[in-house]
Structure formats: structure tokens, C-alpha cells
Design a protein around this motif. Structure first.
Motif, PDB file in Angstrom:
ATOM      1  N   GLU A   5       0.830  -1.217   0.000  1.00  0.00           N
ATOM      2  CA  GLU A   5       0.000   0.000   0.000  1.00  0.00           C
ATOM      3  C   GLU A   5       0.858   1.258   0.000  1.00  0.00           C
ATOM      4  O   GLU A   5       0.566   2.218  -0.719  1.00  0.00           O
ATOM      5  CB  GLU A   5      -0.926  -0.001   1.229  1.00  0.00           C
ATOM      6  N   LEU A   6       1.927   1.237   0.779  1.00  0.00           N
ATOM      7  CA  LEU A   6       2.819   2.392   0.859  1.00  0.00           C
ATOM      8  C   LEU A   6       3.450   2.681  -0.511  1.00  0.00           C
ATOM      9  O   LEU A   6       3.428   3.820  -0.986  1.00  0.00           O
ATOM     10  CB  LEU A   6       3.904   2.134   1.905  1.00  0.00           C
ATOM     11  N   VAL A   7       3.988   1.640  -1.146  1.00  0.00           N
ATOM     12  CA  VAL A   7       4.620   1.814  -2.462  1.00  0.00           C
ATOM     13  C   VAL A   7       3.600   2.310  -3.478  1.00  0.00           C
ATOM     14  O   VAL A   7       3.861   3.251  -4.243  1.00  0.00           O
ATOM     15  CB  VAL A   7       5.278   0.495  -2.935  1.00  0.00           C
ATOM     16  N   LEU A   8       2.423   1.700  -3.506  1.00  0.00           N
ATOM     17  CA  LEU A   8       1.406   2.098  -4.494  1.00  0.00           C
ATOM     18  C   LEU A   8       0.899   3.510  -4.248  1.00  0.00           C
ATOM     19  O   LEU A   8       0.596   4.238  -5.202  1.00  0.00           O
ATOM     20  CB  LEU A   8       0.258   1.088  -4.510  1.00  0.00           C
ATOM     21  N   ASN A   9       0.825   3.939  -2.985  1.00  0.00           N
ATOM     22  CA  ASN A   9       0.418   5.323  -2.698  1.00  0.00           C
ATOM     23  C   ASN A   9       1.434   6.309  -3.263  1.00  0.00           C
ATOM     24  O   ASN A   9       1.053   7.303  -3.884  1.00  0.00           O
ATOM     25  CB  ASN A   9       0.242   5.543  -1.195  1.00  0.00           C
ATOM     26  N   TYR A  10       2.724   6.041  -3.033  1.00  0.00           N
ATOM     27  CA  TYR A  10       3.759   6.921  -3.584  1.00  0.00           C
ATOM     28  C   TYR A  10       3.740   6.886  -5.115  1.00  0.00           C
ATOM     29  O   TYR A  10       3.937   7.905  -5.773  1.00  0.00           O
ATOM     30  CB  TYR A  10       5.150   6.537  -3.064  1.00  0.00           C
ATOM     31  N   HIS A  11       3.496   5.714  -5.672  1.00  0.00           N
ATOM     32  CA  HIS A  11       3.418   5.582  -7.131  1.00  0.00           C
ATOM     33  C   HIS A  11       2.268   6.422  -7.674  1.00  0.00           C
ATOM     34  O   HIS A  11       2.417   7.122  -8.687  1.00  0.00           O
ATOM     35  CB  HIS A  11       3.250   4.109  -7.521  1.00  0.00           C
ATOM     36  N   LYS A  12       1.123   6.384  -7.005  1.00  0.00           N
ATOM     37  CA  LYS A  12      -0.041   7.164  -7.440  1.00  0.00           C
ATOM     38  C   LYS A  12       0.222   8.664  -7.362  1.00  0.00           C
ATOM     39  O   LYS A  12      -0.376   9.442  -8.090  1.00  0.00           O
ATOM     40  CB  LYS A  12      -1.273   6.798  -6.597  1.00  0.00           C
ATOM     41  N   THR A  16       8.856   8.292  -8.846  1.00  0.00           N
ATOM     42  CA  THR A  16       9.577   7.252  -9.593  1.00  0.00           C
ATOM     43  C   THR A  16      10.028   6.164  -8.624  1.00  0.00           C
ATOM     44  O   THR A  16       9.984   6.338  -7.396  1.00  0.00           O
ATOM     45  CB  THR A  16      10.828   7.833 -10.283  1.00  0.00           C
ATOM     46  N   VAL A  17      10.503   5.062  -9.174  1.00  0.00           N
ATOM     47  CA  VAL A  17      11.008   3.960  -8.353  1.00  0.00           C
ATOM     48  C   VAL A  17      12.123   4.447  -7.441  1.00  0.00           C
ATOM     49  O   VAL A  17      12.127   4.172  -6.234  1.00  0.00           O
ATOM     50  CB  VAL A  17      11.489   2.782  -9.241  1.00  0.00           C
ATOM     51  N   LEU A  18      13.075   5.184  -7.995  1.00  0.00           N
ATOM     52  CA  LEU A  18      14.196   5.655  -7.179  1.00  0.00           C
ATOM     53  C   LEU A  18      13.749   6.633  -6.098  1.00  0.00           C
ATOM     54  O   LEU A  18      14.292   6.639  -4.997  1.00  0.00           O
ATOM     55  CB  LEU A  18      15.279   6.270  -8.055  1.00  0.00           C
ATOM     56  N   GLU A  19      12.752   7.450  -6.380  1.00  0.00           N
ATOM     57  CA  GLU A  19      12.228   8.358  -5.358  1.00  0.00           C
ATOM     58  C   GLU A  19      11.553   7.566  -4.234  1.00  0.00           C
ATOM     59  O   GLU A  19      11.720   7.880  -3.053  1.00  0.00           O
ATOM     60  CB  GLU A  19      11.244   9.357  -5.981  1.00  0.00           C
ATOM     61  N   ILE A  20      10.805   6.530  -4.603  1.00  0.00           N
ATOM     62  CA  ILE A  20      10.147   5.691  -3.595  1.00  0.00           C
ATOM     63  C   ILE A  20      11.190   4.966  -2.748  1.00  0.00           C
ATOM     64  O   ILE A  20      11.063   4.877  -1.526  1.00  0.00           O
ATOM     65  CB  ILE A  20       9.165   4.692  -4.262  1.00  0.00           C
ATOM     66  N   ASN A  36       4.972  -3.583 -10.636  1.00  0.00           N
ATOM     67  CA  ASN A  36       4.678  -4.463 -11.779  1.00  0.00           C
ATOM     68  C   ASN A  36       3.600  -5.493 -11.458  1.00  0.00           C
ATOM     69  O   ASN A  36       2.715  -5.747 -12.282  1.00  0.00           O
ATOM     70  CB  ASN A  36       5.949  -5.167 -12.248  1.00  0.00           C
ATOM     71  N   ARG A  37       3.668  -6.113 -10.265  1.00  0.00           N
ATOM     72  CA  ARG A  37       2.676  -7.141  -9.896  1.00  0.00           C
ATOM     73  C   ARG A  37       1.261  -6.579  -9.813  1.00  0.00           C
ATOM     74  O   ARG A  37       0.287  -7.307  -9.936  1.00  0.00           O
ATOM     75  CB  ARG A  37       3.047  -7.784  -8.557  1.00  0.00           C
ATOM     76  N   ASN A  38       1.167  -5.283  -9.579  1.00  0.00           N
ATOM     77  CA  ASN A  38      -0.143  -4.651  -9.480  1.00  0.00           C
ATOM     78  C   ASN A  38      -0.590  -4.013 -10.791  1.00  0.00           C
ATOM     79  O   ASN A  38      -1.534  -3.235 -10.823  1.00  0.00           O
ATOM     80  CB  ASN A  38      -0.144  -3.629  -8.334  1.00  0.00           C
ATOM     81  N   GLY A  39       0.111  -4.353 -11.869  1.00  0.00           N
ATOM     82  CA  GLY A  39      -0.309  -3.939 -13.200  1.00  0.00           C
ATOM     83  C   GLY A  39       0.059  -2.529 -13.597  1.00  0.00           C
ATOM     84  O   GLY A  39      -0.494  -1.993 -14.558  1.00  0.00           O
ATOM     85  N   PHE A  40       0.986  -1.915 -12.876  1.00  0.00           N
ATOM     86  CA  PHE A  40       1.400  -0.559 -13.199  1.00  0.00           C
ATOM     87  C   PHE A  40       2.780  -0.562 -13.853  1.00  0.00           C
ATOM     88  O   PHE A  40       3.518  -1.531 -13.772  1.00  0.00           O
ATOM     89  CB  PHE A  40       1.447   0.316 -11.941  1.00  0.00           C
ATOM     90  N   LYS A  41       3.122   0.545 -14.480  1.00  0.00           N
ATOM     91  CA  LYS A  41       4.464   0.764 -15.021  1.00  0.00           C
ATOM     92  C   LYS A  41       5.076   1.921 -14.257  1.00  0.00           C
ATOM     93  O   LYS A  41       4.368   2.720 -13.657  1.00  0.00           O
ATOM     94  CB  LYS A  41       4.392   1.104 -16.513  1.00  0.00           C
ATOM     95  N   SER A  42       6.400   2.010 -14.295  1.00  0.00           N
ATOM     96  CA  SER A  42       7.070   3.127 -13.635  1.00  0.00           C
ATOM     97  C   SER A  42       6.547   4.431 -14.208  1.00  0.00           C
ATOM     98  O   SER A  42       6.256   4.532 -15.399  1.00  0.00           O
ATOM     99  CB  SER A  42       8.583   3.042 -13.845  1.00  0.00           C
TER     100      SER A  42
END
Length: 184
Positions: A5-12, A16-20, A36-42
Motif C-alpha cells: 500500500e505504501l509503495v502504491l500510494n507513492y506511485h499514485k 519514480t522507483v528511485l524516489e520511492i 509491476n505485480r499490481n499492473g502498473f508501469k514506472s
């Protein structure tokens, strides 16, 4: 809040991956895996995550030494335990590009060795489309070859030579030696 949830919130939020990774201190491979497992791209490529000139120099030095590229276009690295600091340096280098796979320990039993076994640390880089052409470049006919002179002139830098030396060099009576016996 879970790691996912934390990673996906930052992604939303558009990070970027490096920022997260910088915010959460999670491993780049974990962050990319969750995305990737949740169907998103960087969200967008990060400048620190491109395969730049320094990366090409590092790969060249490794390929002239002990490095290899597997048929799945992942870079493979293995060193004996006495070179543990060196493989950790290589792992850290790949991690800086978000490409370091898991560093593992392997003990192989073999009667050829005086002790009856050998111990090593190894890792493979993560799969990335950025490295697809490298396998063809370094193994044009299925056998590892030395790149063209033009390529060497561009990428055979002090970094490449130091990696090559640490992989396949030694000290002799006459100074430093690079082992090139398997190259034409």
C-alpha cells in the motif's frame, strides 16, 4: 499501512522507483516488483536509472574479465569468498541502476578442489529491455568475443581496466598482468 500500500500510494503520487526507494529505504527490486505485480508501469524514467557511459565501461571491463551475459540477457557475476568485498562493490554498482538481483552464497562440492568444495558469492542482474542488445553484441556467434576497436576506444576507460584487472588480472614478476589467453 502495508509495504504494498505504501509503495502504491507513492506511485499514485507520481513518484519514480528511485524516489520511492529513497523515501522508504526499500530495495529497488522490491519497489519495482510491487508496481509491476499490481499492473502498473514506472511513472517516468529516472536519469540515474539509465544505462549510461559509466555502465557500459563497467560491463566492458567485466566482459573482458569473468563476467557473462546469460541467454535471458541478465548479467551474471560470481566470485570466490576471498573477493567478497569486490562482489559487494559490483552488487552495489548494479543496485545504483536498480538492476541488482539477490546476492547469494553457493557451496559447490567437487573433488578437483583440495578441500573438496568451493564457496562463492553470486548474483544476476534483473531482467531489463535495456540490456537485450548486449548479449548479441558480446556473443555474436554464441561465443564471448572482444568488441570492435571503435568500441574499445570509446569505453576502455580506467574503470573498465580496473574491473578487468580485478576479474582476470594478477601481479607477476614484471608488474601487473591481464589474462587474455582465451582472446585472439
Amino acid at each position: 499501512m502495508t509495504k504494498t500500500e505504501l509503495v502504491l500510494n507513492y506511485h499514485k503520487e507520481g513518484k519514480t522507483v528511485l524516489e520511492i526507494v529513497e523515501i522508504t529505504k526499500f530495495r529497488p527490486s522490491s519497489v519495482r516488483g510491487i508496481i509491476n505485480r499490481n499492473g502498473f508501469k514506472s511513472n517516468k524514467p529516472s536519469p540515474g536509472n539509465s544505462l549510461d557511459h559509466k555502465f557500459q565501461e563497467f560491463i566492458l571491463g567485466s566482459m573482458l574479465g569473468d563476467g557473462s551475459l546469460a541467454t535471458d540477457n541478465r548479467f551474471a557475476v560470481a566470485h570466490c569468498l576471498s573477493q567478497e568485498d569486490y562482489i559487494k562493490y559490483k552488487h552495489s554498482f548494479f543496485n545504483g541502476y536498480g538492476l541488482a538481483g539477490k546476492l547469494s552464497y553457493i557451496k559447490t562440492f567437487n573433488d578437483r578442489y583440495k578441500s573438496g568444495f568451493t564457496e562463492e558469492r553470486r548474483f544476476k542482474s534483473l531482467a531489463t529491455d535495456k540490456m537485450v542488445g548486449m548479449r548479441i553484441f558480446y556473443y555474436p556467434k554464441g561465443k564471448k568475443t572482444v568488441p570492435s576497436e571503435e568500441f574499445l576506444f570509446e569505453f576502455l576507460s580506467p574503470l573498465a581496466i580496473s574491473i578487468w584487472y580485478q576479474d582476470d588480472g594478477n601481479v607477476s614478476n614484471y608488474g601487473l598482468q591481464l589474462n587474455t589467453q582465451s582472446f585472439s
